[in-house]
Design an enzyme around this catalytic site. Structure first.
Site, PDB file in Angstrom:
ATOM      1  NE  ARG A 164       9.527  23.284  55.496  1.00 27.84           N
ATOM      2  CZ  ARG A 164       8.230  23.543  55.704  1.00 27.84           C
ATOM      3  NH1 ARG A 164       7.823  23.978  56.876  1.00 27.84           N
ATOM      4  NH2 ARG A 164       7.350  23.361  54.747  1.00 27.84           N
ATOM      5  CB  SER A 238      12.805  21.602  49.571  1.00 31.82           C
ATOM      6  OG  SER A 238      11.570  21.220  49.006  1.00 31.82           O
ATOM      7  CD  GLU A 334      13.462  22.633  53.824  1.00 30.99           C
ATOM      8  OE1 GLU A 334      12.936  21.532  54.017  1.00 30.99           O
ATOM      9  OE2 GLU A 334      12.948  23.521  53.110  1.00 30.99           O
TER      10      GLU A 334
END
Length: 338
Positions: A164, A238, A334
């Site tokens: 990520r 998320s 994130e």
């Protein structure tokens, strides 16, 4: 150039927070973007780049020029016996791009079906799901440097993809605007069905012959069963990354929490599901006023309406502290907090 003032960003963020942008412009081409960046009137004004707004938490009004990228277009730029090279404008909806590839028999992104956002945002955080990441099919991207207006091409190596992560979230953060992404996709699918509930879902769907369409449909079904639709319940997917911890830490935690899942990522590191940690710490289904934690997926923070971004941020910090106290693990967001 049509630059608007005091524009609500409600339609441009999936959390659904009604904050205002001091200035706002939609960009439909590289020429428009370069003209804007080279304009003396706007050169010194702070800028915020928005794509689909699906990975951003807006905590206050934005005292900047918000640049909404809407550069469209999908084209095949090269073709080989076993592969096809496809270029997409950064403003193309990601799921629409995946569906285009599935319909045309271009394999490699079907496991990434129904991920919200735009094509341009995808490589910024190396999006991934069900055993596939952008870096697996990435050829190169094109981006305009904000400071100079110059167009530059970035290879996979130059993007420095991680979990990520990419160079655009680290050393080159806020320095470039991605305008197009090119992918190398396969004409001969190598189906990945061993991750998550894909195999089970395919069986439930009574799929007799596996295809790109069937695999994509299975992924969509799984995501819809676990994740809330931002059009119905504000969220950014998320909220936290899955943390990686040393083997020794994992072994010690496993003695205290025997059901703790873990996935080796290197000889000395284990990835632990953040959603499991949050759920075990007691946050799943929690609600406080207009914000909370989703009842089916603890990794997703939600906005029920009439709330503020600061409330989601405060909740996320409470969860971080709780998980750290319980497991000795610090969760990192994130989502980009602005």
């Amino acid at each position: 150039m049509l630059i608007q003032e005091n524009i609500s960003l409600l339609p441009y963020n999936t959390f659904g927070f009604d904050v205002k942008a001091r200035y706002f412009i939609s960009i439909f081409s590289i020429d428009e973007l370069r003209a804007l960046l080279n304009s003396p009137e706007w050169s010194s004004v702070p800028k915020l780049i928005l794509g689909g707004g699906s990975n951003v938490l807006l905590t206050a009004d934005v005292d900047a020029l918000v640049i909404h990228i809407e550069i469209k277009g999908i084209e095949v730029v090269a073709e080989e016996s076993g592969h096809v090279v496809v270029r997409s404008g950064a403003g193309v909806n990601w799921h629409a791009f995946v569906m285009h590839c599935v319909e045309n028999g271009y394999a490699g992104v079907e496991n990434l079906s129904l991920i919200p956002g735009t094509v341009g945002a995808a490589p910024m955080q190396n999006i991934g799901a069900y055993g596939v990441e952008i870096k697996d099919v990435f050829e190169h991207l094109e981006a305009v440097e904000i400071k100079t207006g110059q167009l530059r091409k970035f290879s996979a190596e130059e993007c420095a993809f991680g979990y990520r992560e990419s160079v655009f979230k680290r050393s080159l953060k806020d320095q470039f605007i991605i305008t197009a992404v090119t992918f190398r996709l396969s004409k001969k699918p190598e189906f990945r069905v061993s991750y998550g509930d894909i195999q089970q879902t395919l069986e439930e769907m009574q799929v007799k012959e596996l295809s790109l369409k069937a695999l994509s449909a299975a992924v969509c079904k799984i995501r819809q069963s676990k994740l809330p639709d931002p059009k119905e319940l504000g969220n950014a997917g998320s909220f936290f990354k899955n943390p990686e911890i040393p083997n020794e830490h994992f072994t010690a935690l496993k003695e205290r929490f025997p059901t703790l899942p873990g996935y080796p990522t290197s000889p000395n590191q284990i990835k632990v599901p953040a959603g499991w940690l949050i759920e075990q710490a007691g946050w799943k289904g929690f609600r406080e006023g207009p914000v909370g934690v989703h009842a089916r997926q603890a990794l997703v923070l939600v906005h029920y309406g009439d709330g503020h971004g600061e409330q989601i941020l405060a909740l996320s910090r409470q969860i971080q502290a709780s998980v750290c106290d319980t497991f000795g693990i610090l969760l990192n967001p994130e989502v980009n907090v602005i």
